[in-house]
Enzyme design. Structure first.
Site, PDB file in Angstrom:
ATOM      1  N   ASP A  26     -16.434  28.204  10.593  1.00 24.88           N
ATOM      2  CA  ASP A  26     -15.248  28.085   9.702  1.00 24.88           C
ATOM      3  C   ASP A  26     -14.963  29.154   8.949  1.00 24.88           C
ATOM      4  O   ASP A  26     -15.946  29.895   8.450  1.00 24.88           O
ATOM      5  CB  ASP A  26     -15.337  26.913   9.075  1.00 24.88           C
ATOM      6  CG  ASP A  26     -13.971  26.410   8.594  1.00 24.88           C
ATOM      7  OD1 ASP A  26     -13.029  26.655   9.065  1.00 24.88           O
ATOM      8  OD2 ASP A  26     -13.980  25.618   7.415  1.00 24.88           O
ATOM      9  N   GLY A  27     -13.792  29.758   8.711  1.00 28.06           N
ATOM     10  CA  GLY A  27     -13.525  30.744   7.790  1.00 28.06           C
ATOM     11  C   GLY A  27     -12.897  32.286   8.400  1.00 28.06           C
ATOM     12  O   GLY A  27     -12.870  32.935   7.684  1.00 28.06           O
ATOM     13  N   ASN A  28     -12.570  31.893   9.588  1.00 24.28           N
ATOM     14  CA  ASN A  28     -11.942  33.028  10.287  1.00 24.28           C
ATOM     15  C   ASN A  28     -10.682  33.635   9.681  1.00 24.28           C
ATOM     16  O   ASN A  28     -10.570  34.800   9.364  1.00 24.28           O
ATOM     17  CB  ASN A  28     -11.786  32.883  11.870  1.00 24.28           C
ATOM     18  CG  ASN A  28     -13.111  32.407  12.653  1.00 24.28           C
ATOM     19  OD1 ASN A  28     -14.019  32.761  12.158  1.00 24.28           O
ATOM     20  ND2 ASN A  28     -13.035  32.313  13.948  1.00 24.28           N
ATOM     21  N   GLY A  29      -9.987  32.583   9.381  1.00 25.87           N
ATOM     22  CA  GLY A  29      -8.638  32.790   8.768  1.00 25.87           C
ATOM     23  C   GLY A  29      -8.757  33.529   7.399  1.00 25.87           C
ATOM     24  O   GLY A  29      -8.032  34.349   7.140  1.00 25.87           O
ATOM     25  N   ARG A  30      -9.571  32.846   6.551  1.00 24.29           N
ATOM     26  CA  ARG A  30      -9.684  33.473   5.058  1.00 24.29           C
ATOM     27  C   ARG A  30     -10.460  34.728   5.274  1.00 24.29           C
ATOM     28  O   ARG A  30     -10.313  35.806   4.517  1.00 24.29           O
ATOM     29  CB  ARG A  30     -10.520  32.414   4.197  1.00 24.29           C
ATOM     30  CG  ARG A  30      -9.720  31.188   4.008  1.00 24.29           C
ATOM     31  CD  ARG A  30     -10.636  30.213   3.252  1.00 24.29           C
ATOM     32  NE  ARG A  30     -11.161  29.593   4.511  1.00 24.29           N
ATOM     33  CZ  ARG A  30     -12.258  28.599   4.559  1.00 24.29           C
ATOM     34  NH1 ARG A  30     -12.685  28.070   3.425  1.00 24.29           N
ATOM     35  NH2 ARG A  30     -12.577  27.937   5.567  1.00 24.29           N
ATOM     36  N   ASN A  74      -7.221  20.786  15.859  1.00 24.31           N
ATOM     37  CA  ASN A  74      -6.563  22.094  15.669  1.00 24.31           C
ATOM     38  C   ASN A  74      -5.297  22.127  16.393  1.00 24.31           C
ATOM     39  O   ASN A  74      -4.377  23.229  16.286  1.00 24.31           O
ATOM     40  CB  ASN A  74      -7.591  23.053  16.071  1.00 24.31           C
ATOM     41  CG  ASN A  74      -8.581  23.131  15.217  1.00 24.31           C
ATOM     42  OD1 ASN A  74      -9.660  23.448  15.527  1.00 24.31           O
ATOM     43  ND2 ASN A  74      -8.350  23.492  13.777  1.00 24.31           N
ATOM     44  N   ARG A 200     -17.693  19.699   4.590  1.00 16.52           N
ATOM     45  CA  ARG A 200     -16.959  18.427   5.226  1.00 16.52           C
ATOM     46  C   ARG A 200     -17.489  18.630   6.688  1.00 16.52           C
ATOM     47  O   ARG A 200     -17.890  19.883   7.098  1.00 16.52           O
ATOM     48  CB  ARG A 200     -15.783  18.035   4.969  1.00 16.52           C
ATOM     49  CG  ARG A 200     -14.974  19.423   5.404  1.00 16.52           C
ATOM     50  CD  ARG A 200     -13.573  18.993   5.310  1.00 16.52           C
ATOM     51  NE  ARG A 200     -12.415  20.190   5.427  1.00 16.52           N
ATOM     52  CZ  ARG A 200     -12.164  20.944   4.478  1.00 16.52           C
ATOM     53  NH1 ARG A 200     -12.400  20.585   3.241  1.00 16.52           N
ATOM     54  NH2 ARG A 200     -11.369  22.026   4.536  1.00 16.52           N
ATOM     55  N   SER A 202     -15.526  17.321   9.236  1.00 18.41           N
ATOM     56  CA  SER A 202     -14.270  17.579  10.057  1.00 18.41           C
ATOM     57  C   SER A 202     -14.321  17.004  11.513  1.00 18.41           C
ATOM     58  O   SER A 202     -13.924  17.459  12.670  1.00 18.41           O
ATOM     59  CB  SER A 202     -13.779  19.122  10.153  1.00 18.41           C
ATOM     60  OG  SER A 202     -13.537  19.687   8.740  1.00 18.41           O
TER      61      SER A 202
HETATM   62  C1  IPE Z   1     -13.026  22.803  12.118  1.00 17.61           C
HETATM   63  O1  IPE Z   1     -12.829  23.616  11.329  1.00 17.61           O
HETATM   64  C2  IPE Z   1     -12.978  22.903  13.534  1.00 17.61           C
HETATM   65  C3  IPE Z   1     -13.490  24.131  14.187  1.00 17.61           C
HETATM   66  C4  IPE Z   1     -14.347  24.958  13.381  1.00 17.61           C
HETATM   67  C5  IPE Z   1     -13.354  24.329  15.404  1.00 17.61           C
HETATM   68  P1  IPE Z   1     -11.157  23.490  10.490  1.00 17.61           P
HETATM   69  O2  IPE Z   1     -10.986  24.488   9.756  1.00 17.61           O
HETATM   70  O3  IPE Z   1     -10.398  22.845  11.736  1.00 17.61           O
HETATM   71  O4  IPE Z   1     -11.301  22.094   9.534  1.00 17.61           O
HETATM   72  P2  IPE Z   1     -10.787  21.564   8.384  1.00 17.61           P
HETATM   73  O5  IPE Z   1      -9.362  21.437   8.769  1.00 17.61           O
HETATM   74  O6  IPE Z   1     -10.771  22.561   7.322  1.00 17.61           O
HETATM   75  O7  IPE Z   1     -11.510  20.549   8.038  1.00 17.61           O
HETATM   76  C1  IPE Z   2     -12.799  28.468  12.158  1.00 18.09           C
HETATM   77  O1  IPE Z   2     -11.837  29.369  11.208  1.00 18.09           O
HETATM   78  C2  IPE Z   2     -12.119  28.631  13.564  1.00 18.09           C
HETATM   79  C3  IPE Z   2     -11.235  27.476  14.064  1.00 18.09           C
HETATM   80  C4  IPE Z   2     -11.224  26.280  13.498  1.00 18.09           C
HETATM   81  C5  IPE Z   2     -10.525  27.377  15.423  1.00 18.09           C
HETATM   82  P1  IPE Z   2     -10.298  28.897  10.668  1.00 18.09           P
HETATM   83  O2  IPE Z   2      -9.199  29.460  11.738  1.00 18.09           O
HETATM   84  O3  IPE Z   2     -10.498  27.413  10.635  1.00 18.09           O
HETATM   85  O4  IPE Z   2     -10.334  29.785   9.404  1.00 18.09           O
HETATM   86  P2  IPE Z   2      -9.870  29.200   7.716  1.00 18.09           P
HETATM   87  O5  IPE Z   2     -10.686  27.892   7.731  1.00 18.09           O
HETATM   88  O6  IPE Z   2      -8.511  28.813   8.200  1.00 18.09           O
HETATM   89  O7  IPE Z   2     -10.421  30.214   6.960  1.00 18.09           O
HETATM   90 MG    MG Z   3     -11.026  26.205   8.801  1.00 14.44          MG
END
Ligand code: IPE
Ligand code: IPE
Ligand code: MG
Length: 252
Positions: A26-30, A74, A200, A202
């Protein structure tokens, strides 16, 4: 059924070591937005982290790593982001499959295949078939995966088996039920890691993580490396796993 007992192997130094590590990446987007980059760039950097993670885990004699790559929840993301994630998966399999196979890595995919583009389903099937006999390391990719859907699907399969007369309702218990799950044959995770500071689960491996140790790392997934894995393993080594008993047990 399970491949033997779920036994975390101690490493050379006698440390408690997980046999199976499951990771919520998790956290790629941030990671990307903090750098003024697009979310796509974050996912691209996340693929590099996957490569580092697989290598580091295999080097540390971990037997199984399960990576949460796309959840059944997702799908609510923008279509363009979903398309980017699917393209990255295609590219990863095209570029890395031969190398993973050469390294003796077996690939398994868990999750529903419905709604997934046909070409990806074919690629996933091919990756599983090509690497079926590999034994050095197991990479499990949770793709279009949600634990509640998995458990509901397993209940459906069990009901069908009863209807066919293959099993009786009274034969269903927590051991026999596991063969209807996507993870049939895979030992339960000993350690669940989630990056990005979220605390969490998820909808990930709800059944299988009944007795997993949870480690939440503050770093974002694109920064994941051997040092972050070692941090989680160090924390795991100090956990006292009791499995409902009163004394710590090194074995599951
Ligand atoms: C969980 O991450 C799913 C994956 C890592 C593929 P999310 O970013 O989708 O989870 P939430 O929405 O923050 O709980
Ligand atoms: C995890 O990073 C990758 C996937 C859920 C596919 P996110 O895309 O959830 O990154 P954040 O949580 O928005 O930073
Ligand atoms: Mg995420």
């Amino acid at each position: 059924m399970r491949e033997g007992a779920n036994t975390p192997a101690p490493d050379g130094a006698g440390q408690q070591r997980p046999r199976h590590v499951a990771i919520i990446m998790d956290g790629n987007g941030r990671w990307a937005s903090e750098r003024g980059m697009s979310r796509t760039k974050g996912h691209q950097a996340g693929v590099e982290a996957v490569r580092r993670c697989v290598k580091a885990a295999a080097d540390r004699d971990i037997e199984y790593v399960t990576l949460f790559s796309f959840s059944s929840e997702n799908w609510v993301r923008p279509q363009s982001e979903i398309a980017d994630l699917f393209s990255l998966l295609r590219r990863f399999i095209r570029k890395d499959l031969a190398e993973l196979h050469k390294e003796g890595i077996r690939i398994r995919i868990i999750g529903r295949r419905d709604k997934v583009p046909d070409d990806i389903v074919r690629m996933l099937d091919e990756a599983e078939a090509l690497t079926r006999d590999n034994t050095r390391f197991n990479l499990v990719i949770a793709f279009n995966y949600g634990a509640r859907a998995e458990i509901a699907d397993a209940a459906k399969r069990a009901a069908e088996a009863v209807l066919k007369g293959a099993i009786r309702p009274q034969d269903i218990d927590e051991n026999s039920f596991e063969r209807f799950l996507d993870t049939d044959g895979i030992p339960d995770p000993d350690l669940l890691i989630r990056t990005s500071g979220e605390h969490r689960i998820s909808n990930f491996l709800l059944w299988q993580c009944a007795y997993a140790e949870f480690v939440f790392l503050p770093g974002y997934w694109p920064d994941f490396d051997a040092a972050m894995l070692d941090e989680a393993l160090g924390e795991y080594a100090n956990r006292k796993r009791r499995f409902g008993g009163i004394a710590a047990r090194a074995e599951g």
